[in-house]
Design a protein around this motif. Sequence first.
Motif, PDB file in Angstrom:
ATOM      1  N   ASN A 114       5.664   0.073  13.744  1.00 16.99           N
ATOM      2  CA  ASN A 114       4.810  -1.460  14.114  1.00 16.99           C
ATOM      3  C   ASN A 114       5.356  -2.087  15.062  1.00 16.99           C
ATOM      4  OD1 ASN A 114       2.444  -2.026  14.685  1.00 16.99           O
ATOM      5  ND2 ASN A 114       2.688  -2.940  12.622  1.00 16.99           N
ATOM      6  N   LYS A 115       4.463  -2.997  15.232  1.00 16.85           N
ATOM      7  CA  LYS A 115       5.176  -4.196  15.743  1.00 16.85           C
ATOM      8  C   LYS A 115       5.643  -3.788  17.403  1.00 16.85           C
ATOM      9  CE  LYS A 115       5.758  -6.756  11.715  1.00 16.85           C
ATOM     10  NZ  LYS A 115       5.824  -8.038  11.047  1.00 16.85           N
ATOM     11  N   SER A 142       1.503  -1.215  17.880  1.00 15.01           N
ATOM     12  CA  SER A 142       0.751  -2.650  17.478  1.00 15.01           C
ATOM     13  C   SER A 142       0.178  -2.863  17.069  1.00 15.01           C
ATOM     14  CB  SER A 142       1.060  -3.451  18.926  1.00 15.01           C
ATOM     15  OG  SER A 142       1.179  -5.050  18.426  1.00 15.01           O
ATOM     16  N   LYS A 144      -0.621  -6.230  16.375  1.00 17.63           N
ATOM     17  CA  LYS A 144      -1.286  -7.110  17.167  1.00 17.63           C
ATOM     18  C   LYS A 144      -2.258  -6.946  18.179  1.00 17.63           C
ATOM     19  CE  LYS A 144       0.410 -11.672  18.262  1.00 17.63           C
ATOM     20  NZ  LYS A 144       2.247 -11.934  18.628  1.00 17.63           N
ATOM     21  N   PRO A 166       7.387   0.161   4.052  1.00 20.18           N
ATOM     22  CA  PRO A 166       8.509  -1.239   2.821  1.00 20.18           C
ATOM     23  C   PRO A 166       7.111  -2.446   3.506  1.00 20.18           C
ATOM     24  CG  PRO A 166       9.457  -0.866   5.092  1.00 20.18           C
ATOM     25  CD  PRO A 166       8.377   0.267   5.153  1.00 20.18           C
ATOM     26  N   SER A 167       7.288  -3.529   2.636  1.00 18.21           N
ATOM     27  CA  SER A 167       6.067  -4.433   2.889  1.00 18.21           C
ATOM     28  C   SER A 167       6.493  -5.480   3.809  1.00 18.21           C
ATOM     29  CB  SER A 167       6.220  -5.320   1.107  1.00 18.21           C
ATOM     30  OG  SER A 167       7.377  -6.045   1.375  1.00 18.21           O
ATOM     31  N   GLY A 168       5.132  -5.785   4.572  1.00 17.59           N
ATOM     32  CA  GLY A 168       5.956  -6.930   5.606  1.00 17.59           C
ATOM     33  C   GLY A 168       5.683  -5.653   6.848  1.00 17.59           C
ATOM     34  N   VAL A 169       5.915  -4.836   7.099  1.00 18.47           N
ATOM     35  CA  VAL A 169       5.776  -4.188   8.254  1.00 18.47           C
ATOM     36  C   VAL A 169       4.328  -4.090   8.796  1.00 18.47           C
ATOM     37  CG1 VAL A 169       7.395  -2.522   7.709  1.00 18.47           C
ATOM     38  CG2 VAL A 169       5.184  -1.860   7.137  1.00 18.47           C
ATOM     39  N   GLY A 170       3.624  -4.379   8.544  1.00 17.53           N
ATOM     40  CA  GLY A 170       1.643  -4.096   9.276  1.00 17.53           C
ATOM     41  C   GLY A 170       0.240  -3.207   8.364  1.00 17.53           C
ATOM     42  N   LYS A 171       1.808  -2.331   7.217  1.00 18.40           N
ATOM     43  CA  LYS A 171      -0.109  -1.383   6.643  1.00 18.40           C
ATOM     44  C   LYS A 171      -0.935  -2.099   6.431  1.00 18.40           C
ATOM     45  CE  LYS A 171       2.953  -0.896   3.304  1.00 18.40           C
ATOM     46  NZ  LYS A 171       4.272  -1.540   3.086  1.00 18.40           N
ATOM     47  N   SER A 172      -1.487  -3.067   6.124  1.00 24.92           N
ATOM     48  CA  SER A 172      -2.864  -3.654   5.981  1.00 24.92           C
ATOM     49  C   SER A 172      -3.467  -3.602   6.505  1.00 24.92           C
ATOM     50  CB  SER A 172      -2.607  -4.996   4.796  1.00 24.92           C
ATOM     51  OG  SER A 172      -1.233  -5.467   4.433  1.00 24.92           O
ATOM     52  N   SER A 173      -2.525  -4.394   8.098  1.00 27.05           N
ATOM     53  CA  SER A 173      -3.220  -4.685   8.904  1.00 27.05           C
ATOM     54  C   SER A 173      -3.251  -3.297   9.732  1.00 27.05           C
ATOM     55  CB  SER A 173      -2.006  -5.307  10.425  1.00 27.05           C
ATOM     56  OG  SER A 173      -1.564  -6.195   9.727  1.00 27.05           O
TER      57      SER A 173
HETATM   58  P1  GDP Z   1       2.680  -4.769   5.176  1.00 23.08           P
HETATM   59  O1  GDP Z   1       2.905  -6.028   4.140  1.00 23.08           O
HETATM   60  O2  GDP Z   1       2.952  -3.571   5.610  1.00 23.08           O
HETATM   61  O3  GDP Z   1       0.641  -4.630   4.269  1.00 23.08           O
HETATM   62  O4  GDP Z   1       1.994  -6.299   6.248  1.00 23.08           O
HETATM   63  P2  GDP Z   1       1.276  -7.102   6.560  1.00 23.08           P
HETATM   64  O5  GDP Z   1      -0.970  -6.509   7.507  1.00 23.08           O
HETATM   65  O6  GDP Z   1       0.704  -8.140   5.787  1.00 23.08           O
HETATM   66  O7  GDP Z   1       1.438  -7.466   8.204  1.00 23.08           O
HETATM   67  C1  GDP Z   1       3.123  -8.555   7.314  1.00 23.08           C
HETATM   68  C2  GDP Z   1       2.637  -9.575   9.242  1.00 23.08           C
HETATM   69  O8  GDP Z   1       2.908  -9.030  10.028  1.00 23.08           O
HETATM   70  C3  GDP Z   1       1.601 -10.334   8.807  1.00 23.08           C
HETATM   71  O9  GDP Z   1       2.234 -12.100   8.604  1.00 23.08           O
HETATM   72  C4  GDP Z   1       1.008  -9.736  10.357  1.00 23.08           C
HETATM   73  O10 GDP Z   1       0.203 -10.517  10.846  1.00 23.08           O
HETATM   74  C5  GDP Z   1       2.363  -9.737  10.947  1.00 23.08           C
HETATM   75  N1  GDP Z   1       1.711  -8.097  12.291  1.00 23.08           N
HETATM   76  C6  GDP Z   1       1.053  -7.077  11.794  1.00 23.08           C
HETATM   77  N2  GDP Z   1       0.976  -6.039  13.172  1.00 23.08           N
HETATM   78  C7  GDP Z   1       2.106  -7.081  13.591  1.00 23.08           C
HETATM   79  C8  GDP Z   1       2.294  -6.568  14.832  1.00 23.08           C
HETATM   80  O11 GDP Z   1       1.828  -5.324  15.591  1.00 23.08           O
HETATM   81  N3  GDP Z   1       3.358  -7.157  15.676  1.00 23.08           N
HETATM   82  C9  GDP Z   1       3.500  -8.044  15.314  1.00 23.08           C
HETATM   83  N4  GDP Z   1       4.165  -9.242  16.275  1.00 23.08           N
HETATM   84  N5  GDP Z   1       3.351  -8.484  13.892  1.00 23.08           N
HETATM   85  C10 GDP Z   1       2.101  -8.207  13.376  1.00 23.08           C
END
Ligand code: GDP
Length: 292
Positions: A114-115, A142, A144, A166-173
């Motif tokens: 992701n990202k 992505s 986003k 890991p956390s922060g990679v965008g799993k929930s998004s």
């Molecule tokens: P989780 O901890 O894996 O569930 O991650 P989150 O879904 O909470 O996302 C963590 C952060 O990454 C948030 O600030 C999101 O807005 C950001 N994010 C998620 N997906 C993307 C992406 O594709 N691109 C970018 N640039 N940021 C993203």
Amino acid sequence: MTGKIMKGIAGFYYVYVSGYGLFECKAKGVFRKKGIKPLVGDLVEIAVIDEQEMTGNIEDILPRKNELIRPAVSNIDMALIIFAMAKPDPNLNLLDRFLIMMEFQNLPVTICLNKADLADEEACEYFRRIYEPAGYRIIFCSAKEQSGINELKELISHKTVAVAGPSGVGKSSLVNLLQSKEVMETGSISEKLKRGKHTTRHSQILPVSDETFIVDTPGFSSLDVPGMEKEDLWRYYPEFVPYEPECRFQGCSHINEPKCGIKTAVEEGNIPLERYDNYKLLFEELRQIRKY
Ligand code: GDP
């Protein structure tokens, strides 16, 4: 009716029945006598007690396709390992741990990066070089920019998917984007699943669309799981497997022995060095764990 157990809490099982929603069920005593306990992920036959209240009894558990240790769920079709191209930077040692755990549990794996909006083509090529020799499909996406989402939807359609990363990679998004509104609105599933969410550490499955389910996988800080032996570690690296018969010594650890098929493949560029270096680290880690 047949449904799937999404969650178990305090003696109740929440069973999702396609087209109806979530039923709150009890398991009858007959299971206790047989010594089987319903598991999250099980397909079950339920007898409805009250259609309005959406309550029922679990009468039967259909045969399980598989049963995972982490998370403790049944009937998983595939694993989706999610990492970010940046923020946080991908840790390949951690990625390999996830892959090994999935191979160990015999699950087909897809890597989702992701990202992708934060990376260039060169960074994508780097991942392809390291992970495609093992046969892993890589999906760049992505959340986003909502790119790659249809490819992900197609991949997981009609499957129960263990999601890890890991956390922060965008799993929930990503999961939010994959979820269809229709499913979450039937029988107020989201409300019922949220109930008691913070009081339990048990696994929970989320319906994302009809017949498609996602289950969160807790992190693997350690490879210390029953049955994981250092002697077998090479088997969980699919690209190592074809070279192992070329090893001169039986029980070769692929580290110090001469005439090792796997080391030769690394030298000849047929196995990526990054993967082999992680193999050596994880082998040593397993040696330390099993010492005691
Ligand atoms: P989780 O901890 O894996 O569930 O991650 P989150 O879904 O909470 O996302 C963590 C952060 O990454 C948030 O600030 C999101 O807005 C950001 N994010 C998620 N997906 C993307 C992406 O594709 N691109 C970018 N640039 N940021 C993203």
